[in-house]
Design a protein around this motif. Structure first.
Motif, short mmCIF file in Angstrom:
data_model
loop_
_atom_site.label_atom_id
_atom_site.label_comp_id
_atom_site.label_asym_id
_atom_site.label_seq_id
_atom_site.Cartn_x
_atom_site.Cartn_y
_atom_site.Cartn_z
N THR A 63 67.03 -7.60 16.25
CA THR A 63 67.14 -8.42 14.86
C THR A 63 65.95 -8.96 14.35
OG1 THR A 63 69.40 -8.67 15.86
CG2 THR A 63 68.67 -9.93 13.85
N VAL A 64 64.96 -9.48 15.24
CA VAL A 64 63.94 -10.33 14.72
C VAL A 64 62.87 -9.25 13.89
CG1 VAL A 64 61.95 -11.36 15.32
CG2 VAL A 64 64.18 -12.25 16.21
N LEU A 65 62.90 -8.22 14.88
CA LEU A 65 62.13 -6.78 14.20
C LEU A 65 62.37 -6.35 12.93
CD1 LEU A 65 59.60 -5.15 14.97
CD2 LEU A 65 61.54 -3.40 15.96
N LEU A 66 63.90 -6.24 12.79
CA LEU A 66 64.45 -5.67 11.51
C LEU A 66 64.08 -6.74 10.37
CD1 LEU A 66 67.46 -3.61 12.55
CD2 LEU A 66 65.12 -2.82 12.06
N GLN A 67 64.38 -7.96 10.61
CA GLN A 67 64.34 -9.01 9.61
C GLN A 67 62.89 -9.23 9.27
OE1 GLN A 67 66.61 -12.31 11.16
NE2 GLN A 67 68.42 -11.66 10.62
N SER A 68 61.96 -8.88 10.08
CA SER A 68 60.41 -9.10 9.61
C SER A 68 59.85 -8.07 9.09
CB SER A 68 59.59 -9.30 11.10
OG SER A 68 60.03 -10.50 11.77
N ARG A 69 60.56 -6.96 8.79
CA ARG A 69 60.03 -5.70 8.03
C ARG A 69 59.70 -6.17 6.62
NH1 ARG A 69 60.96 -0.58 10.88
NH2 ARG A 69 60.18 -1.07 12.78
N LEU A 70 58.64 -5.38 5.98
CA LEU A 70 58.33 -5.73 4.65
C LEU A 70 59.70 -5.40 3.86
CD1 LEU A 70 56.00 -6.17 2.78
CD2 LEU A 70 56.02 -3.51 2.60
N PRO A 71 59.82 -6.48 2.96
CA PRO A 71 61.06 -6.14 2.03
C PRO A 71 60.94 -5.00 1.21
CG PRO A 71 60.30 -8.52 1.91
CD PRO A 71 59.59 -7.70 2.85
N GLU A 72 62.19 -4.38 0.84
CA GLU A 72 62.06 -3.18 0.01
C GLU A 72 61.60 -3.37 -1.32
OE1 GLU A 72 62.51 -0.07 0.70
OE2 GLU A 72 63.99 0.18 2.41
N HIS A 73 61.67 -4.55 -1.85
CA HIS A 73 61.17 -4.73 -3.39
C HIS A 73 59.72 -4.87 -3.37
CE1 HIS A 73 62.53 -8.71 -1.70
NE2 HIS A 73 61.07 -9.28 -2.29
N CYS A 74 59.05 -5.19 -2.17
CA CYS A 74 57.53 -5.50 -2.23
C CYS A 74 56.87 -4.14 -1.75
CB CYS A 74 57.62 -6.43 -1.00
SG CYS A 74 57.90 -8.14 -1.54
N VAL A 75 57.40 -3.14 -1.36
CA VAL A 75 56.93 -1.86 -1.11
C VAL A 75 55.69 -1.22 -2.25
CG1 VAL A 75 57.14 0.59 -0.61
CG2 VAL A 75 58.57 -1.11 0.48
N ARG A 76 54.58 -1.41 -1.89
CA ARG A 76 53.47 -0.71 -3.10
C ARG A 76 53.38 -1.56 -4.08
NH1 ARG A 76 52.05 4.08 -1.03
NH2 ARG A 76 53.43 5.68 0.18
N GLU A 77 53.69 -2.70 -4.07
CA GLU A 77 53.43 -4.08 -4.87
C GLU A 77 52.07 -4.42 -4.31
OE1 GLU A 77 55.01 -4.91 -7.72
OE2 GLU A 77 56.27 -3.11 -7.40
N PRO A 78 51.49 -5.02 -5.60
CA PRO A 78 50.05 -5.53 -5.13
C PRO A 78 50.53 -6.95 -4.56
CG PRO A 78 50.10 -4.85 -7.56
CD PRO A 78 51.43 -4.54 -6.96
N LEU A 79 49.81 -7.07 -3.48
CA LEU A 79 50.09 -8.42 -2.56
C LEU A 79 48.50 -8.84 -1.99
CD1 LEU A 79 52.94 -7.22 -0.22
CD2 LEU A 79 53.28 -8.28 -2.51
N THR A 80 48.57 -9.96 -1.66
CA THR A 80 47.57 -10.79 -0.95
C THR A 80 47.85 -11.37 0.35
OG1 THR A 80 46.60 -11.32 -3.07
CG2 THR A 80 45.63 -12.45 -1.22
N VAL A 81 47.30 -10.79 1.32
CA VAL A 81 47.66 -11.27 2.89
C VAL A 81 46.32 -12.18 3.31
CG1 VAL A 81 49.22 -9.53 3.32
CG2 VAL A 81 46.54 -9.19 3.81
N VAL A 82 46.62 -13.16 4.07
CA VAL A 82 45.65 -14.02 4.90
C VAL A 82 46.21 -13.82 6.13
CG1 VAL A 82 44.74 -16.12 5.12
CG2 VAL A 82 45.33 -15.47 2.78
N GLY A 83 45.03 -13.65 7.15
CA GLY A 83 45.24 -13.60 8.61
C GLY A 83 44.02 -13.37 9.33
N THR A 84 44.29 -12.64 10.54
CA THR A 84 43.21 -12.57 11.58
C THR A 84 43.34 -10.89 11.90
OG1 THR A 84 43.45 -14.67 12.08
CG2 THR A 84 42.29 -13.27 13.78
#
Length: 538
Positions: A63-84
Motif C-alpha cells: 500500500t505504501v509503495l502504490l501510494q508513493s507512486r507519481l500521481p497520474e496528473h503529474c506524468v510528463r509535467e515539468p517538475l522541480t525535485v530537490v534531493g540527494t
C-alpha cells in the motif's frame, strides 16, 4: 519461533504475487489474528501467527509503495525535485558522442506540491556535469510512472522497480537550470561517494575494459561496465555469480577476517571473557565492511545475517544451526523488504545455500576431493531448473569452470583487489603490484574462455524454457538424487525431470506454416508494423 518464521516467510512471498491488494485496514485484521493465534502456544498456532503477520506486512508495504507512486496528473509535467544522489551513477555513451548518467535520486522536496509523494526516483542526465553520489541537487525534470520489460529468461525491470522502491523514472530537462546545492546527503549516500571514487580509480587503471569492469564489480559492486557480451560469456560457463558480490565472496572475506583474528589471538594472547570470540568478531567486522562496499545487496544481507547468527550464538555459548540461521536470514530480509522475493536474486541466493546444506547432510565421511566434486555437480544440477526460469538455460560445463574459478576468484583475485583498494585509500605505492597480478590472472581466464566459447559452439549452454511447476519438479528431482536408494528413486528422478528437459509442444505460431513477412514504417522510425501469416506485430 521456527514455525512463526516459516509462516511469516511463506505469507510475505505469497502477498508479493497478489494481483490486487485489499484495503489497508485489512492489515489491522491480520495483525489481530497474529496476536490471537499466539494465545495457544504450539507449532500450528505459531505458523498461523507468522502467516497473519506476513500478510499484514505485505499489505502495508504494498500500500505504501502504490501510494508513493507519481500521481497520474503529474506524468510528463515539468517538475522541480530537490534531493540527494543515492547510488553510483551509471554511464552510457551514445553513438553521437553524448554521455548519459543514470542514478537513483532520494527526493526531499518536489514542486509543485500537488505532485508530492515519490520518495525515490531513477533519473537520466545528459548534461556536461559529472554527477557524484551523495551530492544534493535541484533538478528540473519530467517524470513518468515506473514501468519496465519483464521477458522470460531476461532481467525483470518491473520487479526491480518494485523491490528498489522506485516511485518514478524520468530525465532531467536539458533546457532547465540544474543547481548543485551545498551540503551532503545522508550517511548512506556519502558512503556511495566512497564507492564511486574507488570505482572511478579502478576504471582509470591501465588494464583492459573487461578486466576493469570485473574488478569494479568484485570490489564495490559497480556493474556498470558489465555489458551483455561479457555477461553472456560468464553465463555460458555458469559463472555469473562471480560477477556480483554474493554470499560466496562474503564468506571468503569473512574467512580471511577469521584467520587474522586467530593470528592476533595467538600472537598477543589477550585475556578477558571475550578473548575467545575475537576471531568470530573479526570475521563479522570484515564481512560487514565488505558488505558495505557492495551497498548491502540482498545476497550480502543474507550472508551477514547468517554470519551474525553464528557469531552471536558463540558469544552466548549456544549453538546456531545453519538451517535456523538461513531461515532467520530469510525472515530478516523479507521483513526489511517484503518485495525482495519478486527478484531472481532472492531465490538464487537462498536456494543455493539451502542446496549446499542439503547435499552436505549426505556427504559426512566423504573425502575432501569427493565432496568438492559432488558439491559442484549437485549445484550445477540445481542451477538447471533455476537457470531455465531466470536465464533461459544452464551451463553444461559449470562443474569444471566453478572448480577452477571459485578458488581463483575467492582466494586470489578478491584478496588482491581488496588489498589494492586498501593501498589506494592509504596512499601506499604497493597498489600497482596487486592490480597487475589480478589483471594478469583475469586476462588469462578471459582469453581462454573466449577461445573455448568460439570453438565449442552452442553445446556448452543448454537452452531451456520452463514453467514454475516444471522448475519445482526439477528441484525436487535434484534433491532426491542425492538420497541413498535403489533403482526406484532414480526412476522417480527421471520422471520428475522429464517435463523440464524434454522439448515442449510447438505453439500455434510454430505449428502454422511459415509465410513470408512484410513490414511498413510509419514516421521517422516511430512505429513499425510487421505482418507474418495471420499475425501482426506493431
Amino acid at each position: 519461533m521456527q514455525s512463526w518464521m516459516i509462516g511469516m516467510v511463506c505469507a510475505v512471498v505469497w502477498t508479493g504475487w497478489w494481483p490486487v491488494l485489499p484495503p489497508w485496514p485489512v492489515a489491522l485484521l491480520f495483525a489481530g489474528l497474529a496476536l490471537a493465534a499466539l494465545a495457544r502456544p504450539c507449532a500450528l498456532s505459531g505458523f498461523a501467527s507468522g502467516a497473519a503477520c506476513g500478510c499484514a506486512l505485505g499489505i502495508v508495504q504494498g500500500t505504501v509503495l502504490l501510494q508513493s507512486r507519481l500521481p497520474e496528473h503529474c506524468v510528463r509535467e515539468p517538475l522541480t525535485v530537490v534531493g540527494t544522489v543515492a547510488s553510483l551513477p551509471g554511464h552510457r555513451r551514445w553513438l553521437g558522442g553524448g554521455d548519459r548518467q543514470r542514478f537513483e535520486f532520494a527526493v526531499q522536496e518536489i514542486l509543485p506540491g500537488r505532485c508530492a509523494g515519490p520518495r525515490k526516483l531513477v533519473l537520466s542526465y545528459y548534461g556536461s556535469e559529472h554527477i557524484h553520489a551523495g551530492q544534493r541537487w535541484r533538478f528540473p525534470v519530467k517524470l513518468k510512472r515506473p514501468w519496465g520489460f519483464a521477458n522470460p529468461g531476461s532481467f525483470n525491470m518491473q520487479a526491480w522497480f518494485a523491490q528498489a522502491g522506485i516511485d518514478g523514472v524520468g530525465s532531467i530537462v536539458a533546457s532547465g537550470t540544474s543547481v548543485l546545492l551545498p551540503g551532503a546527503g545522508a550517511g548512506s549516500a556519502r558512503h556511495h561517494r566512497l564507492r564511486q571514487s574507488i570505482s572511478e580509480h579502478i576504471a582509470g587503471l591501465p588494464m583492459p575494459a573487461d578486466v576493469s569492469s570485473i574488478l569494479r564489480a568484485l570490489t564495490v559492486a559497480d556493474k556498470d561496465g558489465i555489458d551483455s557480451r561479457l555477461w553472456q560469456l560468464f553465463q555460458q560457463f555458469g559463472l555469473n555469480h562471480l560477477l556480483v558480490i554474493s554470499g560466496l565472496h562474503v564468506a571468503m572475506v569473512a574467512g580471511i577476517g577469521y584467520l587474522l583474528g586467530g593470528a592476533y589471538l595467538r600472537v598477543l594472547s589477550p585475556s578477558g571473557p571475550l578473548a575467545g570470540a575475537i576471531p568470530g568478531l573479526a570475521a563479522l567486522l570484515v564481512a560487514i565492511l565488505y558488505g558495505a562496499m557492495a551497498g548491502f545487496s540482498l545476497p550480502t544481507q543474507r550472508a551477514l545475517c547468517m554470519l551474525g547468527c553464528f557469531v552471536l550464538a558463540a558469544l552466548a555459548g549456544r549453538k546456531s544451526g545453519a538451517a535456523n540461521s538461513l531461515l532467520l536470514a530469510a525472515a530478516t530480509v523479507l521483513f526489511l523488504n517484503p518485495l525482495a522475493a519478486l527478484g531472481s536474486g532472492f531465490w538464487l541466493s537462498f536456494s543455493a545455500v539451502a542446496a549446499l546444506l542439503w547435499v552436505g547432510c549426505w556427504q559426512r565421511g566423504s573425502g575432501a576431493i569427493l565432496r568438492a566434486l559432488t558439491t559442484q555437480g549437485f549445484m550445477t544440477l540445481v542451477m538447471l531448473p533455476l537457470g531455465a526460469l531466470f536465464f533461459g538455460g544452464g551451463s553444461l560445463v559449470a562443474v569444471l569452470a566453478n572448480l577452477v574459478m571459485i578458488p581463483l576468484v575467492g582466494l586470489v583475485i578478491v584478496p588482491l583487489a581488496l588489498l589494492g583498494v586498501l593501498c589506494f585509500l592509504a596512499g601506499w605505492p604497493l597498489e600497482a603490484q596487486f592490480w597487475q597480478v589480478a589483471d594478469w590472472l583475469l586476462e588469462g581466464f578471459l582469453a581462454l574462455a573466449r577461445a573455448v566459447s568460439d570453438h565449442a559452439g552452442e553445446w556448452i549452454f543448454l537452452q531451456l524454457n520452463a514453467t514454475p511447476a516444471e522448475v519445482v519438479l526439477g528441484l525436487l528431482a535434484v534433491a532426491l538424487l542425492v538420497l541413498p536408494g535403489g533403482i526406484v528413486p532414480r526412476l522417480l528422478v527421471l520422471v520428475l525431470l522429464a517435463p523440464l528437459l524434454l522439448p515442449g509442444q510447438p505453439d500455434d505460431a510454430a505449428a502454422t506454416p511459415r509465410h513470408p513477412g512484410h513490414g511498413a514504417g510509419c514516421g521517422a522510425g516511430t512505429a513499425v508494423l510487421v505482418r507474418a501469416g495471420k499475425r501482426a506485430l506493431l
